[in-house]
Scaffold this motif. Structure first.
Motif, PDB file in Angstrom:
ATOM      1  N   ALA A 138       0.833  -1.208   0.000  1.00 47.18           N
ATOM      2  CA  ALA A 138       0.000   0.000   0.000  1.00 47.18           C
ATOM      3  C   ALA A 138       0.868   1.259   0.000  1.00 47.18           C
ATOM      4  N   LEU A 139       1.962   1.222   0.750  1.00 48.30           N
ATOM      5  CA  LEU A 139       2.876   2.364   0.779  1.00 48.30           C
ATOM      6  C   LEU A 139       3.485   2.608  -0.600  1.00 48.30           C
ATOM      7  N   HIS A 142       0.831   4.083  -2.838  1.00 53.13           N
ATOM      8  CA  HIS A 142       0.622   5.493  -2.480  1.00 53.13           C
ATOM      9  C   HIS A 142       1.728   6.372  -3.066  1.00 53.13           C
ATOM     10  N   GLN A 143       2.955   5.912  -2.963  1.00 52.52           N
ATOM     11  CA  GLN A 143       4.083   6.667  -3.526  1.00 52.52           C
ATOM     12  C   GLN A 143       3.939   6.795  -5.042  1.00 52.52           C
ATOM     13  N   VAL A 145       1.143   6.746  -6.852  1.00 55.82           N
ATOM     14  CA  VAL A 145       0.049   7.667  -7.159  1.00 55.82           C
ATOM     15  C   VAL A 145       0.485   9.103  -6.902  1.00 55.82           C
ATOM     16  N   THR A 146       1.177   9.339  -5.804  1.00 59.16           N
ATOM     17  CA  THR A 146       1.668  10.683  -5.492  1.00 59.16           C
ATOM     18  C   THR A 146       2.628  11.181  -6.557  1.00 59.16           C
TER      19      THR A 146
END
Length: 154
Positions: A138-139, A142-143, A145-146
């Motif tokens: 998930a991390l 998230h990275q 997508v960011t």
């Protein structure tokens, strides 16, 4: 001047890619540990649940986490010295301590401490490793997508 800007931009890009790759790698490693090592270990311990029970003594203590504990017991009229499986609780006991074991009827070398045959500790550690793998996955997502949003803004 242009080289300095390009160099700085490529360093930032590498930093962002590292921020995606490292958690992804950790997720893969933890997932592999859970699926390929810990769950089969729990299944192996559970397979001995119906094994023959014997009273044994710790023959040599050691690092049971690595599978270096040995027990001595009687099976079919002969003395057997067998290794406890990795992660066994036998290491808590010094050499000479009595401990109950279960072994496979046809193969007394396949043995586990009677307290460990439910496989609960192995399943718990597998669940924790799997949960950590999902967290790192998930991390990493998230990275990614960011990073994609930042590139779209620029």
């Amino acid at each position: 001047m242009v080289e300095a800007i390009t160099s700085n931009t490529s360093r930032r890009g590498l930093k962002h890619r590292t921020g995606i790759a490292v958690p992804l790698l950790l997720a893969l490693l933890l997932g592999a540990l859970a699926a390929l090592v810990l769950l089969p270990q729990a299944q192996h311990l559970r397979s001995l649940r119906d094994g023959v029970r014997a009273d044994a003594t710790v023959h040599s203590g050691g690092t049971c986490v690595l599978g270096r504990c040995k027990v001595r017991f009687e099976a079919d009229g002969r003395t057997v010295v067998a290794n406890l499986p990795p992660g066994s609780g036998g290491g808590k006991n010094p050499a000479g301590t009595p401990v109950a074991v279960r072994y496979r009827a046809g193969d007394p070398q396949t043995v586990a401490a009677a307290n460990d045959v439910d496989g609960g500790a192995s399943v718990l550690v597998a669940a924790v490793a799997g949960g950590a793998a999902l967290l790192f996955l998930a991390l990493s997502a998230h990275q990614a997508v960011t990073l994609a949003r930042r590139k779209r803004k620029a």
